[in-house]
Design a protein around this motif. Sequence first.
Motif, PDB file in Angstrom:
ATOM      1  N   LEU B  39       7.808   5.179  52.840  1.00  0.00           N
ATOM      2  CA  LEU B  39       6.799   4.176  53.164  1.00  0.00           C
ATOM      3  C   LEU B  39       7.067   3.006  52.224  1.00  0.00           C
ATOM      4  CD1 LEU B  39       4.373   4.081  55.152  1.00  0.00           C
ATOM      5  CD2 LEU B  39       2.910   4.667  53.221  1.00  0.00           C
ATOM      6  N   GLU B  40       6.984   1.793  52.776  1.00  0.00           N
ATOM      7  CA  GLU B  40       7.396   0.617  52.019  1.00  0.00           C
ATOM      8  C   GLU B  40       6.754   0.542  50.634  1.00  0.00           C
ATOM      9  OE1 GLU B  40       7.117  -2.760  54.567  1.00  0.00           O
ATOM     10  OE2 GLU B  40       8.091  -4.074  53.104  1.00  0.00           O
ATOM     11  N   GLU B  41       5.430   0.815  50.555  1.00  0.00           N
ATOM     12  CA  GLU B  41       4.760   0.608  49.272  1.00  0.00           C
ATOM     13  C   GLU B  41       4.931   1.772  48.295  1.00  0.00           C
ATOM     14  OE1 GLU B  41       3.147   0.746  52.318  1.00  0.00           O
ATOM     15  OE2 GLU B  41       1.117   1.570  52.068  1.00  0.00           O
ATOM     16  N   LEU B  42       5.626   2.829  48.713  1.00  0.00           N
ATOM     17  CA  LEU B  42       5.817   3.987  47.842  1.00  0.00           C
ATOM     18  C   LEU B  42       7.272   4.110  47.412  1.00  0.00           C
ATOM     19  CD1 LEU B  42       3.726   6.618  49.843  1.00  0.00           C
ATOM     20  CD2 LEU B  42       2.992   5.330  47.831  1.00  0.00           C
ATOM     21  N   SER B  43       7.476   4.754  46.250  1.00  0.00           N
ATOM     22  CA  SER B  43       8.841   4.991  45.802  1.00  0.00           C
ATOM     23  C   SER B  43       9.504   5.990  46.742  1.00  0.00           C
ATOM     24  CB  SER B  43       8.824   5.538  44.374  1.00  0.00           C
ATOM     25  OG  SER B  43       8.018   6.695  44.313  1.00  0.00           O
ATOM     26  N   PRO B  44      10.824   5.857  46.944  1.00  0.00           N
ATOM     27  CA  PRO B  44      11.504   6.773  47.870  1.00  0.00           C
ATOM     28  C   PRO B  44      11.419   8.218  47.388  1.00  0.00           C
ATOM     29  CG  PRO B  44      12.968   5.001  47.198  1.00  0.00           C
ATOM     30  CD  PRO B  44      11.737   4.889  46.363  1.00  0.00           C
ATOM     31  N   HIS B  45      11.397   9.132  48.329  1.00  0.00           N
ATOM     32  CA  HIS B  45      11.225  10.546  48.014  1.00  0.00           C
ATOM     33  C   HIS B  45      12.425  11.363  48.495  1.00  0.00           C
ATOM     34  CE1 HIS B  45       8.639  14.365  48.117  1.00  0.00           C
ATOM     35  NE2 HIS B  45       8.554  13.925  46.907  1.00  0.00           N
ATOM     36  N   GLY B  46      12.984  10.964  49.649  1.00  0.00           N
ATOM     37  CA  GLY B  46      14.183  11.624  50.156  1.00  0.00           C
ATOM     38  C   GLY B  46      13.970  13.053  50.569  1.00  0.00           C
ATOM     39  N   GLY B 106      -2.090  10.312  68.578  1.00  0.00           N
ATOM     40  CA  GLY B 106      -1.970   8.932  69.052  1.00  0.00           C
ATOM     41  C   GLY B 106      -1.648   7.966  67.934  1.00  0.00           C
ATOM     42  N   ASN B 107      -2.039   8.350  66.699  1.00  0.00           N
ATOM     43  CA  ASN B 107      -1.715   7.536  65.527  1.00  0.00           C
ATOM     44  C   ASN B 107      -0.841   8.312  64.545  1.00  0.00           C
ATOM     45  OD1 ASN B 107      -3.418   5.312  66.320  1.00  0.00           O
ATOM     46  ND2 ASN B 107      -5.157   6.604  65.779  1.00  0.00           N
ATOM     47  N   CYS B 108      -0.382   9.471  64.957  1.00  0.00           N
ATOM     48  CA  CYS B 108       0.366  10.379  64.080  1.00  0.00           C
ATOM     49  C   CYS B 108       1.849  10.016  64.122  1.00  0.00           C
ATOM     50  CB  CYS B 108       0.164  11.815  64.539  1.00  0.00           C
ATOM     51  SG  CYS B 108       1.260  13.007  63.770  1.00  0.00           S
ATOM     52  N   GLU B 109       2.455   9.894  62.934  1.00  0.00           N
ATOM     53  CA  GLU B 109       3.863   9.486  62.894  1.00  0.00           C
ATOM     54  C   GLU B 109       4.804  10.619  63.303  1.00  0.00           C
ATOM     55  OE1 GLU B 109       4.979   7.241  59.338  1.00  0.00           O
ATOM     56  OE2 GLU B 109       2.899   6.588  59.160  1.00  0.00           O
ATOM     57  N   LEU B 110       4.432  11.857  63.003  1.00  0.00           N
ATOM     58  CA  LEU B 110       5.265  12.986  63.424  1.00  0.00           C
ATOM     59  C   LEU B 110       5.287  13.076  64.953  1.00  0.00           C
ATOM     60  CD1 LEU B 110       6.874  15.616  62.813  1.00  0.00           C
ATOM     61  CD2 LEU B 110       4.692  16.824  62.772  1.00  0.00           C
ATOM     62  N   ARG B 155       2.556  10.753  45.888  1.00  0.00           N
ATOM     63  CA  ARG B 155       3.033   9.501  45.287  1.00  0.00           C
ATOM     64  C   ARG B 155       1.952   8.426  45.279  1.00  0.00           C
ATOM     65  NH1 ARG B 155       7.672   8.342  49.070  1.00  0.00           N
ATOM     66  NH2 ARG B 155       6.857  10.091  50.264  1.00  0.00           N
ATOM     67  N   ALA B 156       1.203   8.308  46.385  1.00  0.00           N
ATOM     68  CA  ALA B 156       0.183   7.256  46.458  1.00  0.00           C
ATOM     69  C   ALA B 156      -0.918   7.509  45.436  1.00  0.00           C
ATOM     70  CB  ALA B 156      -0.409   7.198  47.866  1.00  0.00           C
ATOM     71  N   SER B 157      -1.319   8.765  45.272  1.00  0.00           N
ATOM     72  CA  SER B 157      -2.380   9.075  44.318  1.00  0.00           C
ATOM     73  C   SER B 157      -1.914   8.805  42.889  1.00  0.00           C
ATOM     74  CB  SER B 157      -2.798  10.539  44.474  1.00  0.00           C
ATOM     75  OG  SER B 157      -3.918  10.809  43.662  1.00  0.00           O
ATOM     76  N   GLU B 195      -5.773   5.245  48.567  1.00  0.00           N
ATOM     77  CA  GLU B 195      -4.607   4.967  49.403  1.00  0.00           C
ATOM     78  C   GLU B 195      -3.954   6.276  49.839  1.00  0.00           C
ATOM     79  OE1 GLU B 195      -4.002   2.274  50.718  1.00  0.00           O
ATOM     80  OE2 GLU B 195      -1.954   2.498  51.481  1.00  0.00           O
ATOM     81  N   ALA B 196      -4.093   7.309  49.023  1.00  0.00           N
ATOM     82  CA  ALA B 196      -3.500   8.613  49.346  1.00  0.00           C
ATOM     83  C   ALA B 196      -3.970   9.119  50.708  1.00  0.00           C
ATOM     84  CB  ALA B 196      -3.852   9.624  48.260  1.00  0.00           C
ATOM     85  N   VAL B 197      -5.215   8.825  51.063  1.00  0.00           N
ATOM     86  CA  VAL B 197      -5.757   9.285  52.339  1.00  0.00           C
ATOM     87  C   VAL B 197      -5.150   8.477  53.491  1.00  0.00           C
ATOM     88  CG1 VAL B 197      -7.873   9.698  53.659  1.00  0.00           C
ATOM     89  CG2 VAL B 197      -7.899   9.922  51.165  1.00  0.00           C
ATOM     90  N   ASN B 198      -4.954   7.183  53.241  1.00  0.00           N
ATOM     91  CA  ASN B 198      -4.427   6.306  54.302  1.00  0.00           C
ATOM     92  C   ASN B 198      -2.974   6.578  54.651  1.00  0.00           C
ATOM     93  OD1 ASN B 198      -6.696   4.792  54.858  1.00  0.00           O
ATOM     94  ND2 ASN B 198      -6.344   3.444  53.110  1.00  0.00           N
ATOM     95  N   VAL B 199      -2.192   7.037  53.663  1.00  0.00           N
ATOM     96  CA  VAL B 199      -0.751   7.096  53.878  1.00  0.00           C
ATOM     97  C   VAL B 199      -0.288   8.371  54.576  1.00  0.00           C
ATOM     98  CG1 VAL B 199      -0.188   5.537  51.985  1.00  0.00           C
ATOM     99  CG2 VAL B 199      -0.331   8.006  51.550  1.00  0.00           C
ATOM    100  N   CYS B 200      -1.158   9.363  54.742  1.00  0.00           N
ATOM    101  CA  CYS B 200      -0.740  10.619  55.377  1.00  0.00           C
ATOM    102  C   CYS B 200      -0.198  10.322  56.781  1.00  0.00           C
ATOM    103  CB  CYS B 200      -1.901  11.604  55.453  1.00  0.00           C
ATOM    104  SG  CYS B 200      -1.419  13.177  56.198  1.00  0.00           S
ATOM    105  N   PRO B 201       1.039  10.729  57.070  1.00  0.00           N
ATOM    106  CA  PRO B 201       1.609  10.421  58.392  1.00  0.00           C
ATOM    107  C   PRO B 201       1.019  11.278  59.503  1.00  0.00           C
ATOM    108  CG  PRO B 201       3.150  11.746  57.138  1.00  0.00           C
ATOM    109  CD  PRO B 201       1.996  11.443  56.210  1.00  0.00           C
TER     110      PRO B 201
END
Lengths: 185, 233
Positions: B39-46, B106-110, B155-157, B195-201
């Motif tokens: 996610l753009e605002e988070l550090s990469p996790h890989g 409908g809003n789920c990234e997976l 990461r967000a938390s 933000e941790a709640v918002n970023v869950c895919p």
Amino acid sequence: MAKPKVATTSLAGCFGCHMSLLDIDDRILKLVELVDFDKSPVDDIKEFTGRCAVGLIEGGCANEENVRVLQDFRRHCDILISVGDCAINGGIPAMRNAVPLKECFQEAYSTDNRLGPAVYNPDNQIPNDPEIPLLLDKVYPCHEVVKIDYHLPGCPPPADTLWEALVALLSDKPVALPYELIKYD
Amino acid sequence: MSNTITFTIDGVEVTGQPGQTIMEAADAAGIYIPRLCALEELSPHGSCRVCTVMVNGRPQAACTQPIADGMVVENDTEQILAIRRDIIDMLFVEGNHFCMFCEKSGNCELQALAYRFGIAAPRFPYLFPKRDIDATHPDIFIDRNRCILCGRCVRASRDIDGKNVFEFVGRGFEKRVAVNAEANLADTDAAATDEAVNVCPTGALLKKRVGYAVPVGQRKYDHKPIGSEIEKK
């Protein structure tokens, strides 16, 4: 030439997918021009009368009867389609899959541990009549029981999805659903 | 020393800045590389490996691999698409993803990735693991049935909210998201505004009392595949 035959069934499903099939509205008139229905709740034919071109399966396999019906469909149908999320991944009935079967029965019937509903069941009997199909250890998606040729996801699959897929198959064309017709809800 | 780097993605020349990852440079060039943990605002996790690309013939995570001059990246090839499809399939069978009643549907990234890949059913057997739900918090809940261990909430938390509410525990199949408290989510200082709640895919971390707020047909991925916002650029 005789019309190709279509068979349908609802295993561990809610008949919502069959409702969605009826939701093709007036296209159902065109459908009966294209096909005859064989074994199906639509015409209440209980046993196969012959070879079918397409079998539509709603629901997964929750008990031994579901498995027998599904195997019967596989034997009689050229193309077998899993219709809806329950046929594809077990759906709502599969929510019991992480719970041991005994606990499921206790939850449903036992008044002993105060887990069950308020049924009058002083002997804490679990129904075990030979007439009742035995439950499987868990609910199985259809493609884990027999070979399934196509999957139409959705809860239920939109009427347009069912229509597009059926028409394509009956006219020997590949089933190519557009983005908006593959949905899991 | 030049301050731009030139490399190719599927034969198309792309330029980027030193220090950029393949994904950052691809995004800027309007080339979508599928991703779940990035996610753009988070550090990469890989960790999710959905962004796997071939770099000079070797598989690499596009979200962590820095770009280099003359690098040959393959993104949209049959081989890579097959790898990604398998990863998405595995994520579905390893959890309990009941989309039909999930509020995130409908809003789920997976789910959106599965739609983009045209997946009608996964090719692996379902595992139906036993996972628990933590609904102790008054405003948010964790449903681990839907968790794909992307680490976005961790990461967000830690990095944005400054709270360190979430962390992974266990290994392999037993790995799960735990909370930084003796017992439950309610015992942490997590809040619905985190933000941790918002970023869950997926629907693993959700706000309570929201429900199915957006009607079917108006949700994020109802009409446009995930990634089309990047490809539009």
